[in-house]
Design an enzyme around this catalytic site. Sequence first.
Site, PDB file in Angstrom:
ATOM      1  N   CYS A 183       0.857  -1.400   0.027  1.00 34.79           N
ATOM      2  CA  CYS A 183      -0.133   0.062   0.242  1.00 34.79           C
ATOM      3  C   CYS A 183       0.835   1.077   0.044  1.00 34.79           C
ATOM      4  O   CYS A 183       2.100   1.136   0.334  1.00 34.79           O
ATOM      5  CB  CYS A 183      -0.974   0.028   1.504  1.00 34.79           C
ATOM      6  N   GLY A 206      -0.066   0.549  -5.069  1.00 33.59           N
ATOM      7  CA  GLY A 206      -1.534  -0.231  -4.969  1.00 33.59           C
ATOM      8  C   GLY A 206      -2.589   0.370  -6.016  1.00 33.59           C
ATOM      9  O   GLY A 206      -2.720   1.562  -6.114  1.00 33.59           O
ATOM     10  N   ASN A 232      -0.107   0.960   6.001  1.00 30.49           N
ATOM     11  CA  ASN A 232       0.691  -0.070   4.753  1.00 30.49           C
ATOM     12  C   ASN A 232       1.660  -0.883   5.730  1.00 30.49           C
ATOM     13  O   ASN A 232       2.288  -0.448   6.807  1.00 30.49           O
ATOM     14  CB  ASN A 232       1.859   1.013   4.394  1.00 30.49           C
ATOM     15  N   GLY A 233       1.526  -2.310   5.546  1.00 29.09           N
ATOM     16  CA  GLY A 233       2.209  -3.265   6.237  1.00 29.09           C
ATOM     17  C   GLY A 233       1.199  -4.316   6.645  1.00 29.09           C
ATOM     18  O   GLY A 233      -0.025  -4.130   6.428  1.00 29.09           O
ATOM     19  N   TYR A 278      12.302  -4.132  -6.048  1.00 27.82           N
ATOM     20  CA  TYR A 278      11.246  -4.232  -7.205  1.00 27.82           C
ATOM     21  C   TYR A 278      10.122  -3.000  -6.952  1.00 27.82           C
ATOM     22  O   TYR A 278       9.595  -2.379  -7.777  1.00 27.82           O
ATOM     23  CB  TYR A 278      10.726  -5.588  -7.113  1.00 27.82           C
TER      24      TYR A 278
END
Length: 470
Positions: A15, A42, A116-117, A257
């Site tokens: 995210c 996202g 996020n996570g 990435y």
Amino acid sequence: MEKGALRGDKPKESCGIFGVYAPGKDVARLTYYGLYALQHRGQESAGIAVGNGQRILLHKGMGLVAEVFRRRDLEELQGFVAIGHVRYSTTGASSPLNAQPLVFRYAGGMLGLAHNGNLTNVAELRSRLFSTGSVFQSTTDSEVIVNLIARYGQSDLVGALMKCMIDLKGAYSLVILTEKRLMAVRDPFAFRPLCLGELPGGGYVVASESCALDTVGARWLRDVNPGEIVIIDEGGLTSLQGAISPRRAHCIFEYIYFARPDSTMDGFNVNRVRREMGRVLAQEYPVRADLVIPVPDSGTAAARGYAEAAGIPFEEGLMKNRYIGRTFIQPSQDLRDLGVRLKLNPIREVLAGKRVVMVDDSLVRGTTSSKLVAMMRDCGVAEVHLCLASPPVIRSCYYGIDTSDEAELIAAQKPPEEIRRLINADGLYYLSIEGLLSVFGDKRHNFCTACFTGDYPVPVDRTGKFSFEP
Ligand code: SF4
């Protein structure tokens, strides 16, 4: 059509989060642009919540940022503090209920949260909250955080956050807003990135990646520290240590990435790191070849590094179609071989008769690579060697990245020589874990490498990855 083939057979992003405190500025629009810059993190849903001093206004929905917001939606989000979120579902289904920010009322007022996570102890926390009367409307682990804050935060929000941080295990970068305050929190291991910037003329911004600060014209100040709580309100910016950090464990896959090459996170520019990974790869595996080509876009910087270090010409040998979006109609079964070709097409004139080093960032399931190698051979290459700027991915991620189950990770199932034969390449080479870490010099111990090593910085239950559904 398998899902991975058009999504590049890659781990899925987690995210992106963004927050801004800027009285007198159009905070909704700033957040919109910030989310645009974070769209790569996202693509399933997007949302913005704005505080105007009295209440929190919210607009969110399924789709890309450009699909979720119309001009009128942004004009209705008037206020001076805002948070935003773009989501790819790593836990919880892809559904409007799971879109963020989450906004709720509790004893202390209104609160919005974007996360996020992934938490690693969500099942335990959820059942504890259930048994004492909590209710949930989404299936995200973020709602567990919301419930904990509500439970602890009768009067003092910062105190509540500190209590939460004792309970929460795993990865969480958070932006939180009240009617008039912005807060940013990073877990004690700092798995996921989060940085802080300053707007010209006043105001602060927090974002998953520095590219979002650049986009809104903010000056990068620093990264949010592991375990830190940052509070921004009319009194300015204050900070405190919400939890002790035992060590740093930044996600190394962000550099391989996920993150945008123009972002700098925890002291390292992503493009520079990728280029260096390519250079080290060339030193470890100096293939005799005529050309180095990238698998665009995530393999491009590493391919340049490889070409520079090996003294082999760099060429664009694969053309990427950049217009395949979320709403693309998937090919039917009888057209499934088109899958990769729709996204990447080889340039025959560049490749024919050449010994080619093809550089990609990682190999996760292997489905795309075998199709790429077949396309190369169709073009008449003399040899094709696949060089990967990361070690074999052998374990799942439990900290917010969907790297697939271990059964789907080709390197967890097969040795490199078998994979080479399977994808029909003349050579298959992985960057070593030593080589990867060498890029970070004396900061090499600051990273999580669990998907390559199985060495999880926070203990995980490998049998119950998504077992928190009620
Ligand atoms: Fe990143 Fe891999 Fe660690 Fe997950 S397990 S946080 S993808 S390095």
